[in-house]
Design a protein around this motif. Structure first.
Motif, PDB file in Angstrom:
ATOM      1  N   LEU A 228       0.846  -1.188   0.000  1.00 28.09           N
ATOM      2  CA  LEU A 228       0.000   0.000   0.000  1.00 28.09           C
ATOM      3  C   LEU A 228       0.881   1.237   0.000  1.00 28.09           C
ATOM      4  O   LEU A 228       1.742   1.394   0.870  1.00 28.09           O
ATOM      5  N   SER A 229       0.663   2.100  -0.982  1.00 28.37           N
ATOM      6  CA  SER A 229       1.369   3.382  -1.024  1.00 28.37           C
ATOM      7  C   SER A 229       0.355   4.503  -0.883  1.00 28.37           C
ATOM      8  O   SER A 229      -0.809   4.358  -1.265  1.00 28.37           O
ATOM      9  N   GLN A 230       0.795   5.614  -0.313  1.00 27.99           N
ATOM     10  CA  GLN A 230      -0.078   6.768  -0.113  1.00 27.99           C
ATOM     11  C   GLN A 230       0.663   8.023  -0.561  1.00 27.99           C
ATOM     12  O   GLN A 230       1.762   8.291  -0.093  1.00 27.99           O
ATOM     13  N   LEU A 231       0.048   8.764  -1.497  1.00 32.62           N
ATOM     14  CA  LEU A 231       0.689   9.978  -1.992  1.00 32.62           C
ATOM     15  C   LEU A 231      -0.384  10.966  -2.433  1.00 32.62           C
ATOM     16  O   LEU A 231      -1.209  10.656  -3.307  1.00 32.62           O
ATOM     17  N   ASN A 232      -0.401  12.116  -1.814  1.00 35.55           N
ATOM     18  CA  ASN A 232      -1.307  13.198  -2.199  1.00 35.55           C
ATOM     19  C   ASN A 232      -2.767  12.752  -2.255  1.00 35.55           C
ATOM     20  O   ASN A 232      -3.500  13.101  -3.182  1.00 35.55           O
ATOM     21  N   GLY A 233      -3.174  11.999  -1.262  1.00 38.69           N
ATOM     22  CA  GLY A 233      -4.560  11.559  -1.185  1.00 38.69           C
ATOM     23  C   GLY A 233      -4.885  10.316  -1.976  1.00 38.69           C
ATOM     24  O   GLY A 233      -6.004   9.810  -1.910  1.00 38.69           O
ATOM     25  N   VAL A 234      -3.906   9.815  -2.747  1.00 38.38           N
ATOM     26  CA  VAL A 234      -4.114   8.606  -3.549  1.00 38.38           C
ATOM     27  C   VAL A 234      -3.535   7.406  -2.801  1.00 38.38           C
ATOM     28  O   VAL A 234      -2.323   7.339  -2.563  1.00 38.38           O
ATOM     29  N   TRP A 235      -4.393   6.482  -2.423  1.00 34.06           N
ATOM     30  CA  TRP A 235      -3.942   5.220  -1.823  1.00 34.06           C
ATOM     31  C   TRP A 235      -3.942   4.175  -2.929  1.00 34.06           C
ATOM     32  O   TRP A 235      -4.969   3.990  -3.610  1.00 34.06           O
ATOM     33  N   THR A 236      -2.824   3.506  -3.107  1.00 36.31           N
ATOM     34  CA  THR A 236      -2.700   2.517  -4.180  1.00 36.31           C
ATOM     35  C   THR A 236      -2.354   1.149  -3.615  1.00 36.31           C
ATOM     36  O   THR A 236      -1.343   0.991  -2.923  1.00 36.31           O
ATOM     37  N   ILE A 237      -3.213   0.181  -3.908  1.00 35.80           N
ATOM     38  CA  ILE A 237      -2.976  -1.219  -3.552  1.00 35.80           C
ATOM     39  C   ILE A 237      -2.329  -1.923  -4.738  1.00 35.80           C
ATOM     40  O   ILE A 237      -2.833  -1.859  -5.862  1.00 35.80           O
TER      41      ILE A 237
ATOM     42  N   ARG B  89      -8.355  10.171  -0.533  1.00 34.63           N
ATOM     43  CA  ARG B  89      -9.334  10.751  -1.459  1.00 34.63           C
ATOM     44  C   ARG B  89      -9.767   9.758  -2.530  1.00 34.63           C
ATOM     45  O   ARG B  89     -10.847   9.881  -3.104  1.00 34.63           O
ATOM     46  N   VAL B  90      -8.920   8.783  -2.809  1.00 34.89           N
ATOM     47  CA  VAL B  90      -9.209   7.799  -3.857  1.00 34.89           C
ATOM     48  C   VAL B  90      -8.392   6.546  -3.568  1.00 34.89           C
ATOM     49  O   VAL B  90      -7.286   6.625  -3.020  1.00 34.89           O
TER      50      VAL B  90
ATOM     51  N   ASP C   9     -16.805   5.486   0.741  1.00 35.77           N
ATOM     52  CA  ASP C   9     -17.370   6.743   0.262  1.00 35.77           C
ATOM     53  C   ASP C   9     -16.339   7.590  -0.494  1.00 35.77           C
ATOM     54  O   ASP C   9     -16.317   8.813  -0.382  1.00 35.77           O
ATOM     55  N   LYS C  10     -15.518   6.910  -1.249  1.00 36.95           N
ATOM     56  CA  LYS C  10     -14.507   7.527  -2.098  1.00 36.95           C
ATOM     57  C   LYS C  10     -14.388   6.663  -3.348  1.00 36.95           C
ATOM     58  O   LYS C  10     -14.678   5.467  -3.306  1.00 36.95           O
ATOM     59  N   PRO C  11     -13.983   7.242  -4.478  1.00 37.39           N
ATOM     60  CA  PRO C  11     -13.905   6.436  -5.701  1.00 37.39           C
ATOM     61  C   PRO C  11     -12.837   5.365  -5.620  1.00 37.39           C
ATOM     62  O   PRO C  11     -11.749   5.583  -5.077  1.00 37.39           O
ATOM     63  N   VAL C  12     -13.166   4.192  -6.157  1.00 37.78           N
ATOM     64  CA  VAL C  12     -12.217   3.085  -6.254  1.00 37.78           C
ATOM     65  C   VAL C  12     -11.892   2.888  -7.733  1.00 37.78           C
ATOM     66  O   VAL C  12     -12.789   2.635  -8.548  1.00 37.78           O
TER      67      VAL C  12
ATOM     68  N   ALA D 197      -1.654   9.236 -13.029  1.00 36.87           N
ATOM     69  CA  ALA D 197      -2.413  10.437 -13.378  1.00 36.87           C
ATOM     70  C   ALA D 197      -3.887  10.292 -13.040  1.00 36.87           C
ATOM     71  O   ALA D 197      -4.517  11.240 -12.542  1.00 36.87           O
ATOM     72  N   ILE D 198      -4.458   9.109 -13.289  1.00 35.95           N
ATOM     73  CA  ILE D 198      -5.896   8.941 -13.040  1.00 35.95           C
ATOM     74  C   ILE D 198      -6.189   9.032 -11.553  1.00 35.95           C
ATOM     75  O   ILE D 198      -7.209   9.594 -11.130  1.00 35.95           O
ATOM     76  N   GLY D 199      -5.277   8.516 -10.731  1.00 35.01           N
ATOM     77  CA  GLY D 199      -5.449   8.642  -9.290  1.00 35.01           C
ATOM     78  C   GLY D 199      -5.426  10.097  -8.860  1.00 35.01           C
ATOM     79  O   GLY D 199      -6.270  10.545  -8.072  1.00 35.01           O
ATOM     80  N   GLU D 200      -4.484  10.848  -9.393  1.00 38.49           N
ATOM     81  CA  GLU D 200      -4.368  12.266  -9.041  1.00 38.49           C
ATOM     82  C   GLU D 200      -5.582  13.058  -9.525  1.00 38.49           C
ATOM     83  O   GLU D 200      -6.058  13.966  -8.833  1.00 38.49           O
ATOM     84  N   GLU D 201      -6.087  12.701 -10.712  1.00 34.50           N
ATOM     85  CA  GLU D 201      -7.263  13.403 -11.235  1.00 34.50           C
ATOM     86  C   GLU D 201      -8.472  13.213 -10.319  1.00 34.50           C
ATOM     87  O   GLU D 201      -9.196  14.176 -10.011  1.00 34.50           O
ATOM     88  N   PHE D 202      -8.693  11.978  -9.877  1.00 38.31           N
ATOM     89  CA  PHE D 202      -9.844  11.722  -9.009  1.00 38.31           C
ATOM     90  C   PHE D 202      -9.639  12.307  -7.618  1.00 38.31           C
ATOM     91  O   PHE D 202     -10.607  12.713  -6.965  1.00 38.31           O
TER      92      PHE D 202
END
Length: 259
Positions: free
Chosen positions: A9-18, A51-52, A96-99, A193-198
């Motif tokens: 799991l990484s977290q950067l600027n509100g984007v959590w990535t599995i 955030r996403v 309650d956040k976009p996946v 980019a898509i993570g940052e956009e959302f």
């Protein structure tokens, strides 16, 4: 943040990535990985900074579905679904956040369900989707019954479920399952980019959109998940399921008898 064994799991600027991290078995789902995905979803829901949530796979596959080789101590597959898969899917759809599903390779069986549980799906060229349950004598589970009906309607849903045909990323885009098909060379940049956009979109509005779209359907997901669990309980006790697993492990064609 807890450490995880089966995902990173990484977290950067509100984007959590599995990143699903079982590449040696094409990111097949075992109880540990299912629990960890659910745990991340629950933590993301509780976090004000998240955030996403982006879900992708490590290696050649997104997720090959249930890890048949890991086995299960419970012969009641309905009970297995109720204790593992269903809570994971509800946690993702209830977040309650976009996946974002970043489908980097094959998404098969319950791995296809995991992909379809996401709210916005992008797929790498060469990726495919396949509902493989019928190949081992089982019905759909992990939410695919609801997700296919919501996205495709009855006849296309039946086609995919009953034939286990593979749907390419390009076909999935034409059918409306996938929003974007991305080339290999642009993949990493586009996922980021898509993570940052959302993450920059209005999170509350997105949460309300997500909730209301789900409410707009006649059957709520929890009801469908329970229906699937009961149907899978019956299928899990069948001779065809025993034959399906045996033929898979023995790498031969199954001989189903319809019981």
């Amino acid at each position: 943040m807890s450490s995880y064994h089966f995902l990173s799991l990484s977290q950067l600027n509100g984007v959590w990535t599995i990143h699903l991290k079982r590449p040696e078995v094409y990111n097949a789902l075992n109880a540990g990985l299912i629990h960890e995905i659910r745990d991340v979803a629950e933590k993301a829901k509780a976090s004000e900074s998240a955030r996403v949530l982006v879900i992708t796979g490590e290696g050649k596959a997104f997720c090959s579905g249930a890890d048949l080789k890991s086995g299960t101590s419970d012969s009641d597959l309905g009970a297995v679904l109720r204790s593992t898969y269903n809570p994971m899917i509800l946690a993702l759809r209830g977040l309650d956040k976009p996946v974002i599903g970043a489908i980097n390779g094959p998404a098969a069986g319950a791995g296809c369900s995991l992909a379809l549980a996401c709210d916005y799906i992008i797929a790498k060229e060469g990726a495919y989707f396949a509902e493989l349950f019928v190949q081992i004598g089982l019905t759909l589970d992990a939410g695919s019954t609801a997700f296919l009906m919501q996205s495709l309607g009855y006849h296309k849903a039946f086609e995919l479920a009953a034939t286990a045909k593979k749907i390419s990323a390009e076909e999935a885009k034409v059918w409306g399952l996938v929003a974007e098909v991305v080339s290999e060379e642009n993949w990493e940049n586009r996922v980021q980019a898509i993570g940052e956009e959302f993450a920059q979109r209005p999170t509350l509005a997105l949460a309300l959109i997500k909730r209301e779209l789900q409410r707009a359907h006649h059957q709520d997901l929890a009801t469908v998940l329970e229906m699937e669990a009961e149907a899978q309980r019956q299928a899990g006790y069948s001779k065809d399921f025993q034959e399906g697993v045996s033929s898979f492990l023995e790498k031969r064609a199954p001989k189903f008898v319809g019981k």
